[in-house]
Design an enzyme around this catalytic site. Structure first.
Site, short mmCIF file in Angstrom:
data_model
loop_
_atom_site.label_atom_id
_atom_site.label_comp_id
_atom_site.label_asym_id
_atom_site.label_seq_id
_atom_site.Cartn_x
_atom_site.Cartn_y
_atom_site.Cartn_z
CE LYS A 53 0.65 31.30 8.13
NZ LYS A 53 1.15 31.94 9.36
CD GLN A 97 1.57 30.96 12.79
OE1 GLN A 97 2.07 31.00 11.67
NE2 GLN A 97 0.37 31.45 13.06
CG ASP A 120 4.62 37.12 9.33
OD1 ASP A 120 3.54 36.99 8.75
OD2 ASP A 120 5.04 36.36 10.22
N1 GUN Z 1 -0.44 34.50 13.99
C1 GUN Z 1 -1.64 34.91 13.54
N2 GUN Z 1 -1.51 35.54 12.37
C2 GUN Z 1 -0.20 35.51 12.06
C3 GUN Z 1 0.54 35.99 10.94
O1 GUN Z 1 0.04 36.59 10.00
N3 GUN Z 1 1.87 35.75 10.99
C4 GUN Z 1 2.46 35.11 12.03
N4 GUN Z 1 3.78 34.95 12.00
N5 GUN Z 1 1.80 34.66 13.08
C5 GUN Z 1 0.47 34.86 13.08
#
Ligand code: GUN
Length: 280
Positions: A53, A97, A120
């Site tokens: 990311k 996350q 998100d």
């Molecule tokens: N863990 C797995 N997929 C995601 C996601 O799309 N966002 C976040 N914040 N954590 C994750």
């Protein structure tokens, strides 16, 4: 028949190139989009995702900050950080996350993020907005899946979409998105009576259960579009929820793993961050 391979990596790259132009415009106006990622603990998969990311942000010209917090971080410390980020006008998007270490309350943490910074799309306000079609942020993986399907130029309205998995991150929101596109949507889960029979009715089959190679050739209607959301590590190799080698012989189009949905998730995260900055 051999399926068309849907190249998520290439499509995501196109989207990111377009976003980079938008970022340059915003930067020229003194409003560089900023994403802050919070990573708690040492989950190896989470570390890899966060690095991807961050790299993608940098490439697009988005300011990216990562707060790496120790495994033993307390709920109060984490909530204090969220409060600070909520108040920081250079932070347009906040992403915590998941999963968080077991002693932390995920729901409370997500609820603490300002909905207008929740790129998100996990905050209940954004979840509710998605349900009623009122805009707001949409979870990145479902948004990426819809974009991929739209770009394969198959019709969605009136088609049977079958979603395997009912998670809050993928299954439920992707079902809602396709319902809004006027598909007939079925969600299958661990208690579904005959998953294979349900899957065989799909014109568009979306597998998001986290079970390596669950979807076999005889689960797929000839010509169906198969979207594989699985990221499973088996003997050091990443495999999806779909048995790709078998299913590509019967599907009309299929996403590979890696290189299908994964890159789209990141592209949609960048898009949400740019939108958050553009909204001001
Ligand atoms: N863990 C797995 N997929 C995601 C996601 O799309 N966002 C976040 N914040 N954590 C994750």
């Amino acid at each position: 028949m051999t399926a068309k391979i849907i190249d998520g990596k290439a499509i995501a790259q196109e989207i990111r190139a377009d976003l980079a132009k938008h970022v340059a415009q915003l930067t020229a106006q003194g409003n560089t989009p900023g994403l802050t990622v919070v990573l708690v603990g040492d989950n190896p998969a989470s570390k890899v995702y966060v690095r991807s990311k961050q790299r993608a942000c940098e490439e697009a010209g988005i300011n990216s900050t990562v707060h790496r917090l120790a495994e033993e971080t307390t709920q109060e410390e984490l909530l204090d950080l969220i409060t600070q980020l909520n108040a920081d006008s250079t932070v347009h998007g906040i992403l915590v996350q998941l999963p968080l270490p077991g002693h932390l309350n995920e729901e409370e943490v997500i609820n603490a993020i300002l909905p207008e910074k929740d790129v998100d799309g996990f905050h209940p306000i954004n979840v509710g907005k998605l349900q009623i079609g009122a805009g707001g942020f949409v979870p990145c993986t479902p948004a990426g899946i819809l974009e991929l399907v739209k770009r394969t130029e198959v019709p969605i309205a009136g088609q049977n979409v079958v979603v395997l998995g009912r998670s809050n991150i993928v299954g439920k929101p992707v079902a809602t998105l396709f319902l809004q596109e006027n598909a007939t949507v079925t969600i299958c889960h661990s208690r579904t009576k005959d998953v294979a029979a349900e899957a065989r009715r799909a014109d568009i089959l979306i597998a998001a259960v986290g079970r390596p190679k669950l979807v076999k050739r005889d689960w797929v209607k000839p010509g169906a579009v198969v979207i594989d959301v699985g990221i499973n590590r088996v003997n050091g190799k990443i495999v999806g929820d779909v048995d790709f080698e078998e299913v590509k012989e019967v599907a009309g189009a299929i996403t590979p793993v890696p290189g299908g949905v994964g890159p789209m998730t990141i592209a949609m995260l960048l898009k949400a961050t740019v939108e958050a900055a553009a909204r001001g």
